[in-house]
Design a protein around this motif. Structure first.
Motif, PDB file in Angstrom:
ATOM      1  N   THR A  28     -21.507 -24.184  17.114  1.00 42.35           N
ATOM      2  CA  THR A  28     -21.545 -23.599  15.759  1.00 42.35           C
ATOM      3  C   THR A  28     -22.704 -24.227  14.974  1.00 42.35           C
ATOM      4  OG1 THR A  28     -19.194 -23.226  15.817  1.00 42.35           O
ATOM      5  CG2 THR A  28     -20.200 -23.291  13.634  1.00 42.35           C
ATOM      6  N   GLU A  29     -23.357 -23.368  14.184  1.00 43.42           N
ATOM      7  CA  GLU A  29     -24.604 -23.811  13.557  1.00 43.42           C
ATOM      8  C   GLU A  29     -24.434 -24.503  12.204  1.00 43.42           C
ATOM      9  OE1 GLU A  29     -28.381 -21.070  14.574  1.00 43.42           O
ATOM     10  OE2 GLU A  29     -26.821 -20.109  13.390  1.00 43.42           O
ATOM     11  N   ILE A  30     -25.394 -25.370  11.932  1.00 46.51           N
ATOM     12  CA  ILE A  30     -25.595 -25.927  10.592  1.00 46.51           C
ATOM     13  C   ILE A  30     -27.042 -25.593  10.230  1.00 46.51           C
ATOM     14  CG2 ILE A  30     -25.659 -28.024   9.183  1.00 46.51           C
ATOM     15  CD1 ILE A  30     -23.736 -29.297  11.182  1.00 46.51           C
ATOM     16  N   VAL A  31     -27.199 -24.824   9.169  1.00 46.24           N
ATOM     17  CA  VAL A  31     -28.537 -24.317   8.806  1.00 46.24           C
ATOM     18  C   VAL A  31     -28.944 -24.939   7.468  1.00 46.24           C
ATOM     19  CG1 VAL A  31     -29.869 -22.236   8.291  1.00 46.24           C
ATOM     20  CG2 VAL A  31     -27.999 -22.149   9.963  1.00 46.24           C
ATOM     21  N   THR A  32     -30.178 -25.422   7.391  1.00 51.26           N
ATOM     22  CA  THR A  32     -30.630 -26.107   6.166  1.00 51.26           C
ATOM     23  C   THR A  32     -31.975 -25.565   5.696  1.00 51.26           C
ATOM     24  OG1 THR A  32     -29.636 -28.187   6.919  1.00 51.26           O
ATOM     25  CG2 THR A  32     -31.298 -28.359   5.191  1.00 51.26           C
ATOM     26  N   ARG A  33     -32.082 -25.299   4.394  1.00 52.21           N
ATOM     27  CA  ARG A  33     -33.435 -25.105   3.840  1.00 52.21           C
ATOM     28  C   ARG A  33     -33.938 -26.513   3.525  1.00 52.21           C
ATOM     29  NH1 ARG A  33     -35.846 -20.997   1.798  1.00 52.21           N
ATOM     30  NH2 ARG A  33     -33.998 -19.858   1.149  1.00 52.21           N
ATOM     31  N   THR A  34     -34.913 -26.966   4.284  1.00 52.29           N
ATOM     32  CA  THR A  34     -35.297 -28.376   4.194  1.00 52.29           C
ATOM     33  C   THR A  34     -36.133 -28.660   2.945  1.00 52.29           C
ATOM     34  OG1 THR A  34     -37.302 -27.976   5.458  1.00 52.29           O
ATOM     35  CG2 THR A  34     -35.350 -28.665   6.709  1.00 52.29           C
ATOM     36  N   THR A  76     -28.560 -31.436  -0.606  1.00 52.36           N
ATOM     37  CA  THR A  76     -27.595 -31.031   0.410  1.00 52.36           C
ATOM     38  C   THR A  76     -28.364 -30.527   1.641  1.00 52.36           C
ATOM     39  OG1 THR A  76     -26.079 -30.492  -1.354  1.00 52.36           O
ATOM     40  CG2 THR A  76     -25.620 -29.479   0.781  1.00 52.36           C
ATOM     41  N   THR A  77     -28.485 -31.404   2.638  1.00 55.02           N
ATOM     42  CA  THR A  77     -29.272 -31.082   3.832  1.00 55.02           C
ATOM     43  C   THR A  77     -28.572 -31.626   5.078  1.00 55.02           C
ATOM     44  OG1 THR A  77     -30.477 -33.160   3.928  1.00 55.02           O
ATOM     45  CG2 THR A  77     -31.425 -31.435   2.524  1.00 55.02           C
ATOM     46  N   VAL A 252     -24.126 -23.750   5.770  1.00 57.55           N
ATOM     47  CA  VAL A 252     -25.485 -23.440   5.318  1.00 57.55           C
ATOM     48  C   VAL A 252     -25.787 -24.338   4.123  1.00 57.55           C
ATOM     49  CG1 VAL A 252     -27.025 -21.633   4.464  1.00 57.55           C
ATOM     50  CG2 VAL A 252     -25.207 -21.048   6.089  1.00 57.55           C
ATOM     51  N   PHE A 253     -26.849 -25.148   4.242  1.00 57.79           N
ATOM     52  CA  PHE A 253     -27.190 -26.092   3.185  1.00 57.79           C
ATOM     53  C   PHE A 253     -28.440 -25.622   2.431  1.00 57.79           C
ATOM     54  CE2 PHE A 253     -25.279 -29.559   6.094  1.00 57.79           C
ATOM     55  CZ  PHE A 253     -24.038 -29.450   5.485  1.00 57.79           C
ATOM     56  N   PRO A 254     -28.346 -25.498   1.105  1.00 59.36           N
ATOM     57  CA  PRO A 254     -29.481 -24.944   0.361  1.00 59.36           C
ATOM     58  C   PRO A 254     -30.612 -25.929   0.064  1.00 59.36           C
ATOM     59  CG  PRO A 254     -27.661 -25.351  -1.125  1.00 59.36           C
ATOM     60  CD  PRO A 254     -27.177 -25.716   0.248  1.00 59.36           C
ATOM     61  N   GLY A 255     -30.451 -27.223   0.414  1.00 61.66           N
ATOM     62  CA  GLY A 255     -31.525 -28.187   0.129  1.00 61.66           C
ATOM     63  C   GLY A 255     -31.831 -28.211  -1.357  1.00 61.66           C
ATOM     64  N   PRO A 256     -33.119 -28.367  -1.701  1.00 61.10           N
ATOM     65  CA  PRO A 256     -33.431 -28.567  -3.124  1.00 61.10           C
ATOM     66  C   PRO A 256     -33.482 -27.272  -3.937  1.00 61.10           C
ATOM     67  CG  PRO A 256     -35.403 -28.755  -1.782  1.00 61.10           C
ATOM     68  CD  PRO A 256     -34.273 -28.505  -0.831  1.00 61.10           C
TER      69      PRO A 256
END
Ligand code: ADP
Length: 543
Positions: A28-34, A76-77, A252-256
């Motif tokens: 299962t994925e964890i997706v981040t806008r870095t 949040t990353t 899903v992590f939105p980063g900054p």
């Protein structure tokens, strides 16, 4: 006399969450806008490996031991997520610091937490450079990036995160220790006095996650794609950093980037079904959706809390975008789940109007937490949805005392914690917040609910944000005034707003003045900063 049960006594460990997710939901994925820009994706199995590398590097390279505090200034990353498990999994304490605070507050909190190392995102390197001379315990700084993106810096003892973990082993048996041990530390904003530290334990974190993962609470399952917009430094992303692995749900992590465009894009491309944030974030999202005609079709529910959710927002979400809003009331001190406005069969059977009225409140408790609402004499108020009282809470995920004894004894003799919120309680068990005790407006001896007036005012199509505060009045002691930030386009007039409110609230609740501002002062957690409004307008009704 009781006799001992004969069941296993495993300690409730935070590491068990990531171990479970890696083992049974490993793909299962964890997706981040870095922070660097591109979208990063990996799996729970990858995340656990890297959390183990981090734990090994912390012990082997920095000599980090159980009980040591490791501070973060981070979005949040995926890297912050690794810290959640790598640090707490070892028995050391993850201290998430809110980077949106003022310099003095950041410095105070980092020092009070006595963190040995500070892990920072690229954007916050200048803050740390400024504040480094004021830090009393920090031995070194780890920048959350790779070698290519390492900045020039004046800081001493700086490490690059990717290099720091690269050569560490990914072999580790997560240690088991007393579940009452501290796992993470989070400070309340301290709108009055200094910020105070809430020190969560492994036990409180796991029980909170189980409580919030009840289907009747957040309504989540392994089928959800969860995007916590509420940041990791605010109540551990409202517990979702723990709840998602417990369920094995995609993260899903939105980063900054929390602007409307970035959020919409992530929802669309990743198929986000569930999100959470304070109301202001969604005001920005709506603006973008309206300007562009874009949609958020995969989103089915969103949790909103931290401040009261305007009815207009709930209706717009449902009517225009088919998204069901779930209001959450909580505090850093309650991990943060306090109440949630999910329905019950009894409430479902009520006429539509009454049902919506109830579901627009702050919600009802879930198993695990107890509440009581008491008047000035200490008696429980009737469950009539009308009588106000102070809200007290008790349970295994509620603070017992602040870190390092700040604020003295918090609880009453029976272990109840005073929340500082003034509420009504109805026959179905739903609370409605009237005000924070310190924001209550008392006019001629009668209470006026600032939250009710604000909620109505943002229902006006030309209003974006509304704040109501009580200011000195020579005759009535205090009167409400309304401060508005208008929506783009022709701003409304004072008369327009007052006639919009007319008939919707009691005559004596009508604000004495309406002011317009270009920017609404917000706290570091995105709430309207009433203290600033009160200070700015304190003399406006004096003459
Ligand atoms: P701070 O913002 O001071 O750091 P918290 O984030 O812990 O602290 O805020 C907790 C407070 O936020 C609650 O005591 C309450 O006053 C307010 N709050 C939280 N959720 C809601 C909600 N759904 N409606 C109204 N007020 C809320």
């Amino acid at each position: 006399m009781t006799i001992p049960g004969l069941m296993q006594q495993n300690e409730l460990m935070i590491s068990s969450l990531i171990r479970y997710a890696a083992e049974y939901h490993g793909t299962t994925e964890i997706v981040t806008r870095t922070v660097e820009g591109p979208v990063h994706r990996y799996t729970y199995a990858d995340a656990e490996k890297r959390a183990k590398k981090l734990a090994n590097a912390l012990m082997g390279k920095l000599g980090v031991k159980s009980g040591d505090r490791i501070a973060t200034l981070a979005w949040t990353t995926h890297r912050h997520f690794e810290l959640f498990y790598g640090v707490s999994g070892l028995g050391s304490v993850l201290h998430t610091v809110n980077p949106r605070l003022f310099d003095e507050q950041i410095s105070y909190i980092v020092n009070h937490g006595q963190g040995r190392y500070l892990f920072v995102d690229l954007d916050f390197v200048p803050v740390v450079e400024r504040l480094a001379p004021t830090f009393s315990h920090v031995e070194g700084v780890v920048i959350l990036t790779d070698r290519d993106h390492m900045p020039e810096t004046t800081l001493k003892n700086v490490l690059c995160y990717e290099e720091f973990i690269a050569d560490a082993s990914d072999e580790l048996d997560w240690p088991e220790f007393d579940e009452r041990s501290a796992s993470s530390l989070c400070y309340t904003s301290g709108t009055t006095g200094n910020p105070k530290g809430v020190l969560y334990s492994h036990r409180s974190t796991i029980i909170h996650a189980l409580g919030a993962a009840q289907n009747s609470a957040f309504g989540l399952s392994v089928y959800d794609v969860i995007m916590p917009i509420a940041p990791m430094y605010h109540g551990n992303a409202w517990g979702l950093a723990y709840i998602a692995p417990m369920l094995g749900a995609k993260l899903v992590f939105p980063g900054p980037k929390m602007d409307g465009e970035s959020i919409q894009k992530l929802i669309e491309t990743e198929g986000v079904t569930f999100s959470c944030a304070v109301p202001t974030v969604f005001t920005m999202l709506f603006q973008y959706l309206e300007e562009t005609g874009k949609r958020v079709d995969s989103l089915s529910r969103t949790m909103i809390g931290g401040s009261a959710v305007p009815r207009a927002m709930t209706e717009k979400f449902l009517d225009s975008y088919g998204v069901k809003v779930l209001q959450l009331w909580g505090m850093t001190e309650t991990s943060p789940l306090g109440t949630v406005a999910s329905s019950t069969p009894e409430v479902d059977r009520l006429p539509a109007d009454e049902r919506e009225q109830i579901l627009s409140k702050q919600g009802r408790v879930q198993y695990g937490l107890e509440i009581k609402v008491i008047d000035e004499q200490g008696n429980q108020v009737p469950r009539d949805g009308v009588t106000y009282g102070d809200l007290w809470v008790r349970g295994p995920w509620v603070v017992a005392e602040y870190f390092r004894g700040d604020g003295g004894e918090l609880l009453d003799d029976d272990g109840w914690f005073p929340t500082g919120d003034v509420v009504t309680l109805d026959r179905y068990g739903y609370i409605k917040i009237t005000d924070r005790a310190k924001d209550v407006i008392k006019s001629g001896g009668e209470w006026i609910s600032s939250i009710d007036i604000e909620n109505l005012a943002v229902g006006h199509p030309k209003v974006l944000q509304a704040g109501v505060v009580g200011v000195y009045h020579p005759k009535w002691e205090e009167r409400p005034i309304l401060i508005l930030r208008a929506a783009p386009g022709t701003p409304p007039t004072e008369e327009e707003i007052l006639s919009f409110l007319d008939g919707k609230i009691a005559k004596w609740w009508m604000p004495d003045r309406v002011f317009f501002v270009d920017e609404m002062p917000l706290t570091a957690t995105g709430k309207i900063k009433k203290i600033t409004l009160r200070e700015t307008y304190k003399d406006c009704l004096r003459d």
